[in-house]
Design an enzyme around this catalytic site. Structure first.
Site, short mmCIF file in Angstrom:
data_model
loop_
_atom_site.label_atom_id
_atom_site.label_comp_id
_atom_site.label_asym_id
_atom_site.label_seq_id
_atom_site.Cartn_x
_atom_site.Cartn_y
_atom_site.Cartn_z
N ARG A 193 24.02 53.65 30.43
CA ARG A 193 23.69 53.97 29.03
C ARG A 193 22.67 52.99 28.46
O ARG A 193 21.98 53.32 27.49
CB ARG A 193 24.96 54.04 28.19
CG ARG A 193 25.81 55.28 28.52
CD ARG A 193 27.11 55.34 27.75
NE ARG A 193 27.94 54.16 27.93
CZ ARG A 193 28.81 53.98 28.92
NH1 ARG A 193 28.99 54.93 29.82
NH2 ARG A 193 29.51 52.88 29.00
N GLU B 34 36.10 44.67 31.26
CA GLU B 34 37.43 44.64 30.66
C GLU B 34 38.43 45.43 31.49
O GLU B 34 39.61 45.31 31.32
CB GLU B 34 37.39 45.14 29.20
CG GLU B 34 36.99 46.58 29.01
CD GLU B 34 35.49 46.81 28.88
OE1 GLU B 34 35.12 47.80 28.26
OE2 GLU B 34 34.68 46.02 29.42
#
Length: 174
Positions: free
Chosen positions: A60, A97
């Site tokens: 992205r 994460e």
């Protein structure tokens, strides 16, 4: 009146795995006025850093970096996930994460002394950005700064950065 970009970012719970709240920019980039404003704001934020080239982080980050590079009149380089670039590459690993991964740049992507602005869609833990910065520096480039559309401030990724940082929206909680 400025567009509230948060109104164009959709949150999808439990993606890509349970416990992760995914901040989806698909709805932002599909809205022509909001997307144009986001690109213009980000380009204005990073322009003072005088980049020679803009680096977009897979995937992205390519969407974000490409129009910003055009707006600034710079070139674009790709920071890709492992195994996606032809030719000689350098690689750096980073933590997410929700796991670990590696990114690469081609050996000739950065010229010594070039000022590079690294862009991505989102800053979470800061690992991807710092891996990209490591690669730029290994090849003699200067990381002039980094920016993104979305900062997940609650993950404290900004604290890991050792360069100027700009973001358009910030979320303080999951």
């Amino acid at each position: 009146m400025a567009i509230d970009l948060k109104n164009h970012i959709r949150q999808i719970p439990d993606f890509p795995k349970p416990g992760i709240n995914f901040f989806d920019i698909s709805t932002l980039i599909a809205h022509p006025l909001a997307w144009r404003e986001a690109v213009e704001r980000l380009a204005a934020a990073v322009k003072p850093w005088a980049p020679d080239i803009v680096a977009g982080i897979d995937a992205r980050g390519f969407i974000v970096a490409s129009p910003v590079a055009v707006a600034l009149g710079t070139g674009l380089m790709m920071v890709r996930k492992k195994g996606k670039l032809p030719g000689q590459v350098s690689r750096a690993s980073y933590g997410l994460e929700y796991g670990t991964d590696e990114v690469e740049i081609q050996h000739d992507a950065v010229k010594p002394g070039q000022r590079v602005v690294i862009l991505d869609d989102l800053l979470a833990t800061g690992g991807t950005t710092m891996a990209a910065a490591k690669l730029v520096r290994q090849h003699g480039g200067t990381v002039a700064g980094t920016g993104c559309l979305i900062e997940l401030a609650f993950l404290k990724g900004r604290a890991k950065l050792d360069m100027p940082f700009a973001t358009l929206v910030s979320y303080d909680s999951e």
